[in-house]
Design an enzyme around this catalytic site. Sequence first.
Site, mmCIF file in Angstrom:
data_model
loop_
_atom_site.group_PDB
_atom_site.id
_atom_site.type_symbol
_atom_site.label_atom_id
_atom_site.label_comp_id
_atom_site.label_asym_id
_atom_site.label_seq_id
_atom_site.Cartn_x
_atom_site.Cartn_y
_atom_site.Cartn_z
ATOM 1 N N GLU A 43 6.339 8.474 -34.127
ATOM 2 C CA GLU A 43 7.019 8.125 -32.880
ATOM 3 C C GLU A 43 6.212 8.621 -31.686
ATOM 4 O OE1 GLU A 43 11.114 9.451 -32.759
ATOM 5 O OE2 GLU A 43 11.484 8.289 -30.934
ATOM 6 N N ASN A 191 17.077 0.828 -33.545
ATOM 7 C CA ASN A 191 17.103 2.136 -34.209
ATOM 8 C C ASN A 191 18.371 2.875 -33.781
ATOM 9 O OD1 ASN A 191 15.818 4.745 -35.354
ATOM 10 N ND2 ASN A 191 16.267 5.312 -33.234
ATOM 11 N N GLU A 192 19.039 3.475 -34.728
ATOM 12 C CA GLU A 192 20.239 4.268 -34.432
ATOM 13 C C GLU A 192 21.106 3.575 -33.378
ATOM 14 O OE1 GLU A 192 19.282 8.483 -33.934
ATOM 15 O OE2 GLU A 192 18.702 8.593 -36.038
ATOM 16 N N TYR A 260 18.956 14.106 -41.814
ATOM 17 C CA TYR A 260 18.040 15.240 -41.682
ATOM 18 C C TYR A 260 18.626 16.458 -42.387
ATOM 19 C CZ TYR A 260 15.161 12.727 -38.338
ATOM 20 O OH TYR A 260 14.302 11.819 -37.760
ATOM 21 N N GLU A 315 14.475 7.685 -41.876
ATOM 22 C CA GLU A 315 14.244 9.000 -41.253
ATOM 23 C C GLU A 315 14.865 10.064 -42.152
ATOM 24 O OE1 GLU A 315 15.041 9.514 -37.051
ATOM 25 O OE2 GLU A 315 14.401 7.449 -36.646
ATOM 26 N N GLN A 364 8.292 13.686 -39.186
ATOM 27 C CA GLN A 364 7.371 12.634 -38.823
ATOM 28 C C GLN A 364 5.976 13.027 -39.298
ATOM 29 O OE1 GLN A 364 7.734 11.363 -34.722
ATOM 30 N NE2 GLN A 364 9.947 11.189 -34.846
HETATM 31 O O1 AHR Z 1 12.901 11.815 -35.376
HETATM 32 C C1 AHR Z 1 13.417 12.222 -34.149
HETATM 33 C C2 AHR Z 1 14.614 11.373 -33.721
HETATM 34 O O2 AHR Z 1 15.667 11.552 -34.615
HETATM 35 C C3 AHR Z 1 14.396 9.875 -33.703
HETATM 36 O O3 AHR Z 1 13.804 9.436 -32.532
HETATM 37 C C4 AHR Z 1 15.792 9.350 -33.815
HETATM 38 O O4 AHR Z 1 15.842 8.090 -34.430
HETATM 39 C C5 AHR Z 1 16.517 10.425 -34.605
HETATM 40 O O5 AHR Z 1 17.721 10.765 -34.028
#
Ligand code: AHR
Length: 511
Positions: A43, A191-192, A260, A315, A364
Amino acid sequence: MKRLLIACTTLIAFNTHAQNNLVFNVDAAKTTISKQIYGHFAEHLGHCIYGGFYVGEGNTKIPNTNGVRNDVIDALKKLKIANLRWPGGCFADTYHWKDGIGPKNKRPGMVNAWWGGVTEDNSFGTHDFLNMCELIGTEPYLAGNVGSGTVQDLTDWVQYVNFNGKSPMSDLRQQNGREKPWHVTYWGVGNEAWGCGGNMTPEHYADVYRQYATFMTGWSNETKIFRIASGANSKDYNWTEVLMKKIPLNMLGGLALHHYSVIEWRKKGPAVDFSEQQYFETMQSALFMDSLVTKHSAIMDKYDPEKRVALVVDEWGGWYDVEPGTNPGFLYQQNTMRDAMIAGATLNIFHNHSDRVRMANLAQTINVLQAVLLTNEEKMILTPTYHVMEMYNVHQDAKLVPLTIKCNNYVVGNEKLPAISASASKDSTGAMHISLVNIDAKAAQDISITLEGGNYKTVGGRILTSAKLQDHNTFEQPAKIKPAPFQGAALKGKTLSVKMPPFSVVVLELK
Ligand code: AHR
């Protein structure tokens, strides 16, 4: 397909652990572990692109090819990254691709509103990214702007990169120096969308998706476009339910999911100086991925029993507080043996669900979150996560070997987690690879593995571990953690005995 069966019991008495028992049904290997599970995410955030991948064509201090660091290209080639998602993340829904083409000195700047509010000069754009993917040997995955873009912009982008013939966009591409199209298969439709991509409801996004997807086509039909819908935030099962119900299957290649490994969003804890309790809680969050993909897959099964639509975990990874003294908007964090545990266990989960999870992207690639590479000017280091992904890449496109597992628990306070994570595959040469993680921070584990079927004579392998869970590689000591030959496995007929030290990752090869 025979599912992974986990039954972990507390078998601890007087500080000694009982044996863990794993059974692999080698003859039942059928489902392919898609190599696209080994995808990464880049990103425009902090120093992922600028200073990470890209240092500029004029840079004479850091060896580069068209501005992309040569050390990065080499490291990612060796890692065999299957695909690379770009330009975001939240950034994607603010990105206007037409500002990133043409002569660099004429490109307008932009403010990166999500990440640090920094002004970017758009010197790394579509040509730079797609040519870089060719250098690395990876498939590009472009995330389209739905939140603040238009259907026309996104369909123009598809035509610009994919159309093989005369059209306004392919003419423009040729004027900008690229004759042939790049044939990009993977496209994210926003995205999201539930958050930074527009704060939409699932019902509204499903309609928006249908509209965008209608006009995003392969045009020349040379490229089969694989459209990926913005998916659920972790356990938002309703998001998946609504999208699967409202979007016709023939318009949908994949449905995303983001999760995450985080302890608490407001109190994430340090990346390096964490306690065992914090380690345990991170692993609880990482292992929750198994429950997530199981439940999201079950919802998808209702609408798509033939599993045509892929679950794309685009992600995933550990998320901690930024390193002290660094820009909070840049998400720069160190990478320890804890991250190696997250990577090993998560990839095992993806393998064991490979009938539905057919693509994934670690967040990332460089200098951001659970990075595989960290850079500092002309220096670059490989993180423990890099080493796990490199050890595991033997599973790419191999056949999943179904597993039944009975293991000890890793206990901290009143809570427990299965101590062992495992998966295995058989490759096209017949070799079998078994990847094992001992999550327990304190206890070594004896593992007895029964092979049902197969005919193997030798076992070899590699291990990743270190003296302390908090250990990590630094620019001063770049090879403190690296894979070493593993001597702790013995094969006798159909039984394999393995002894793993605490917090270690092992990949075995049977021939
Ligand atoms: O990876 C960081 C951020 O986390 C990304 O931009 C977003 O899609 C997610 O919330």
